[in-house]
Design a protein around this motif. Structure first.
Motif, PDB file in Angstrom:
ATOM      1  N   VAL A 146       0.793  -1.237   0.000  1.00 31.30           N
ATOM      2  CA  VAL A 146       0.000   0.000   0.000  1.00 31.30           C
ATOM      3  C   VAL A 146       0.829   1.293   0.000  1.00 31.30           C
ATOM      4  CG1 VAL A 146      -2.208  -0.838   0.881  1.00 31.30           C
ATOM      5  CG2 VAL A 146      -0.388  -0.308   2.489  1.00 31.30           C
ATOM      6  N   VAL A 149       2.554   1.936  -3.382  1.00 37.61           N
ATOM      7  CA  VAL A 149       1.622   2.294  -4.457  1.00 37.61           C
ATOM      8  C   VAL A 149       1.123   3.724  -4.268  1.00 37.61           C
ATOM      9  CG1 VAL A 149      -0.605   1.758  -5.537  1.00 37.61           C
ATOM     10  CG2 VAL A 149       0.929  -0.096  -4.876  1.00 37.61           C
ATOM     11  N   ARG A 150       0.852   4.084  -3.017  1.00 40.70           N
ATOM     12  CA  ARG A 150       0.382   5.445  -2.752  1.00 40.70           C
ATOM     13  C   ARG A 150       1.438   6.469  -3.181  1.00 40.70           C
ATOM     14  NH1 ARG A 150      -0.786   8.022   3.194  1.00 40.70           N
ATOM     15  NH2 ARG A 150      -2.162   9.683   2.520  1.00 40.70           N
ATOM     16  N   ALA A 187      -0.093 -15.434  -4.269  1.00 43.61           N
ATOM     17  CA  ALA A 187      -1.001 -16.567  -4.468  1.00 43.61           C
ATOM     18  C   ALA A 187      -1.943 -16.718  -3.275  1.00 43.61           C
ATOM     19  CB  ALA A 187      -0.189 -17.845  -4.672  1.00 43.61           C
ATOM     20  N   ARG A 188      -1.430 -16.370  -2.085  1.00 40.02           N
ATOM     21  CA  ARG A 188      -2.276 -16.484  -0.887  1.00 40.02           C
ATOM     22  C   ARG A 188      -3.184 -15.270  -0.703  1.00 40.02           C
ATOM     23  NH1 ARG A 188       2.586 -18.406   1.492  1.00 40.02           N
ATOM     24  NH2 ARG A 188       2.918 -16.431   2.557  1.00 40.02           N
ATOM     25  N   GLY A 189      -3.110 -14.330  -1.629  1.00 35.99           N
ATOM     26  CA  GLY A 189      -3.946 -13.136  -1.512  1.00 35.99           C
ATOM     27  C   GLY A 189      -3.478 -12.206  -0.413  1.00 35.99           C
ATOM     28  N   GLU A 190      -2.187 -12.303  -0.058  1.00 37.59           N
ATOM     29  CA  GLU A 190      -1.654 -11.453   1.011  1.00 37.59           C
ATOM     30  C   GLU A 190      -0.859 -10.290   0.452  1.00 37.59           C
ATOM     31  OE1 GLU A 190       0.656 -14.058   3.349  1.00 37.59           O
ATOM     32  OE2 GLU A 190      -1.075 -15.221   4.033  1.00 37.59           O
ATOM     33  N   MET A 191      -0.816 -10.210  -0.867  1.00 39.64           N
ATOM     34  CA  MET A 191      -0.046  -9.139  -1.478  1.00 39.64           C
ATOM     35  C   MET A 191      -0.865  -8.601  -2.635  1.00 39.64           C
ATOM     36  SD  MET A 191       3.756  -9.556  -3.065  1.00 39.64           S
ATOM     37  CE  MET A 191       4.952  -8.868  -1.967  1.00 39.64           C
ATOM     38  N   LEU A 192      -0.885  -7.299  -2.798  1.00 38.15           N
ATOM     39  CA  LEU A 192      -1.599  -6.716  -3.932  1.00 38.15           C
ATOM     40  C   LEU A 192      -1.177  -7.440  -5.205  1.00 38.15           C
ATOM     41  CD1 LEU A 192      -1.179  -2.932  -3.128  1.00 38.15           C
ATOM     42  CD2 LEU A 192      -3.363  -4.110  -3.328  1.00 38.15           C
ATOM     43  N   ASP A 196      -4.054  -5.383  -9.609  1.00 36.43           N
ATOM     44  CA  ASP A 196      -4.472  -4.334  -8.664  1.00 36.43           C
ATOM     45  C   ASP A 196      -3.581  -3.102  -8.831  1.00 36.43           C
ATOM     46  OD1 ASP A 196      -6.394  -5.930  -7.555  1.00 36.43           O
ATOM     47  OD2 ASP A 196      -5.233  -6.496  -5.786  1.00 36.43           O
ATOM     48  N   GLU A 199      -4.086  -1.364 -12.190  1.00 33.56           N
ATOM     49  CA  GLU A 199      -5.388  -0.707 -12.289  1.00 33.56           C
ATOM     50  C   GLU A 199      -5.388   0.590 -11.478  1.00 33.56           C
ATOM     51  OE1 GLU A 199      -9.993  -1.483 -11.011  1.00 33.56           O
ATOM     52  OE2 GLU A 199      -8.603  -3.166 -10.976  1.00 33.56           O
ATOM     53  N   ILE A 200      -4.792   0.528 -10.298  1.00 30.46           N
ATOM     54  CA  ILE A 200      -4.771   1.713  -9.443  1.00 30.46           C
ATOM     55  C   ILE A 200      -3.902   2.812 -10.047  1.00 30.46           C
ATOM     56  CG2 ILE A 200      -3.983   2.591  -7.201  1.00 30.46           C
ATOM     57  CD1 ILE A 200      -4.889  -0.193  -6.066  1.00 30.46           C
ATOM     58  N   LEU A 201      -2.741   2.428 -10.593  1.00 32.06           N
ATOM     59  CA  LEU A 201      -1.817   3.437 -11.100  1.00 32.06           C
ATOM     60  C   LEU A 201      -2.109   3.829 -12.551  1.00 32.06           C
ATOM     61  CD1 LEU A 201       1.577   2.250  -9.553  1.00 32.06           C
ATOM     62  CD2 LEU A 201       0.036   4.032  -8.718  1.00 32.06           C
ATOM     63  N   ALA A 271      -1.772 -22.590  -4.611  1.00 33.03           N
ATOM     64  CA  ALA A 271      -3.145 -22.051  -4.656  1.00 33.03           C
ATOM     65  C   ALA A 271      -3.200 -20.842  -5.556  1.00 33.03           C
ATOM     66  CB  ALA A 271      -3.582 -21.672  -3.262  1.00 33.03           C
TER      67      ALA A 271
END
Lengths: 271, 89
Positions: A146, A149-150, A187-192, A196, A199-201, A271
């Motif tokens: 986060v 990216v900000r 893969a575990r969804g623990e990192m952007l 993502d 799309e944000i940038l 996963a």
């Protein structure tokens, strides 16, 4: 006439200097004449990552202030004859860099090189704004996290408003380079995810560099990762990114999770 | 992994990160030159819907996706079922 590229991020510690060294080396390996310029006044490190720390005599500020001529300050890489370094100063006087001085240095470098890579200091202060000031293109180094990216978003805003090109009504071409990407955590969804971040940038992707010991090892010995371990996954990712910079179309490879032998035998999939 | 997450009922932290970032950046970028448009929209939408339905403020998600030419504003409101509605009425 050289293209001026700034390597920038806003946030510190995301991999600007290692990326500048790796991309600079890869461009030189591709036959381009490259100079990497360290704008990090007071905290120079590009010389260290390139293994040229003991060869620094004059630096950027000496050139800006007229103490030394540009050719005296340029250090030629011992391994790649196409790669040169213009080191930053150790002085703490940040005001020693002036826009007019940088403008002169860039103008003097332009006819002699194909690429000028400016390694920006972290932050959004004077050093960072000067590093991007004369850029034709920008590489925004971003971690999938986060705060990074900000800060990248903030820097993108500055590239669109505070550069000479922007003030002329032109656009600085921008690329996002995602570094320190950890496939297992993603893969575990623990990192952007890559999607993502992009799309944000809303900025095109130049490459994805996996988190790797090879990058640290390369810095340890003062050799860009594309030279030190050319077959490693980060080196290949940097080489691909460089080819994209040169206008080639190279398929994007997302670093995959290594599945251990035991897991493979047991038929488990990532996963 | 996804199944596990489905049963635990907790979203993976990456999606939380993404939503927080989008709200924050929409705020910081100032869509159409209005720095707090998304926040203001969220508050006004919340107020308008709350007049008729008992709402959990956390169940109102206003998401802004910035594209090259067009940005989309997505409003996602979770409305409670009949018993709660009756109580609110």
């Amino acid at each position: 006439m050289a293209k001026v590229l700034v390597v920038t991020s806003g946030k510190g510690g995301v991999g600007k200097t290692t990326s500048t060294a790796a991309l600079g080396a890869a461009l030189a390996q591709a036959g381009k004449k490259v100079v990497v310029v360290d704008f990090d006044v007071g905290l120079r490190n590009l010389d260290l990552v390139l293994g040229a720390e003991r060869r620094v005599v004059f630096d950027l500020i000496n050139v800006v202030q007229g103490v030394a001529k540009l050719p005296q300050a340029l250090i030629r890489d011992k391994r790649l004859e196409n790669l040169w370094l213009l080191p930053a100063s150790q002085t703490r006087d940040k005001d020693a860099l002036t826009e007019e001085g940088i403008s002169r240095v860039i103008a003097e470098l332009r006819p002699n090189f194909d690429y000028i890579l400016c390694d920006s200091p972290a932050g959004i202060e004077r050093g960072a704004t000067l590093a991007m000031r004369f850029a034709d293109e920008a590489i925004i180094v971003t971690n999938p996290e986060v705060s990074s990216v900000r800060d990248s978003d903030r820097i993108i805003g500055m590239l669109d408003s505070k550069t000479v090109k922007a003030e002329r009504g032109e656009r600085v071409a921008k690329h996002v380079l995602i570094t320190r990407y950890d496939p297992a955590r993603a893969a575990r969804g623990e990192m952007l995810s890559i999607d993502d971040v992009l799309e944000i940038l809303a900025t095109p992707l130049l490459g994805i560099i996996p988190e790797s010991q090879d990058v640290l090892r390369a810095s340890n010995v003062g050799s860009p990762v594309t030279l030190n371990s050319p077959a490693s996954s980060p080196a290949r990712a940097y080489t691909d990114a460089t080819r994209r910079l040169l206008g080639e179309t190279v398929a994007m490879t997302v670093p995959a999770q290594r599945v251990g032998l035991m897991n493979r035998l047991l038929g488990r999939r990532a996963a | 992994m996804k199944l596990l997450r489905f049963f635990s009922g907790r979203p993976a932290s990456a999606s939380v990160a993404r939503e927080r970032l989008q709200i924050l950046l929409a705020h910081e970028r100032g869509l159409l030159g209005q720095p707090d448009l998304v926040l203001r929209l969220r508050e006004e939408i919340l107020a308008a819907v709350s007049r008729h339905v008992a709402l959990d403020p956390d169940k109102v998600i206003v998401r802004l996706d910035r594209g090259e030419h067009v940005s989309t504003l997505e409003v996602d409101i979770e409305v409670p079922n009949a018993p709660a509605l009756a109580a609110a009425g």
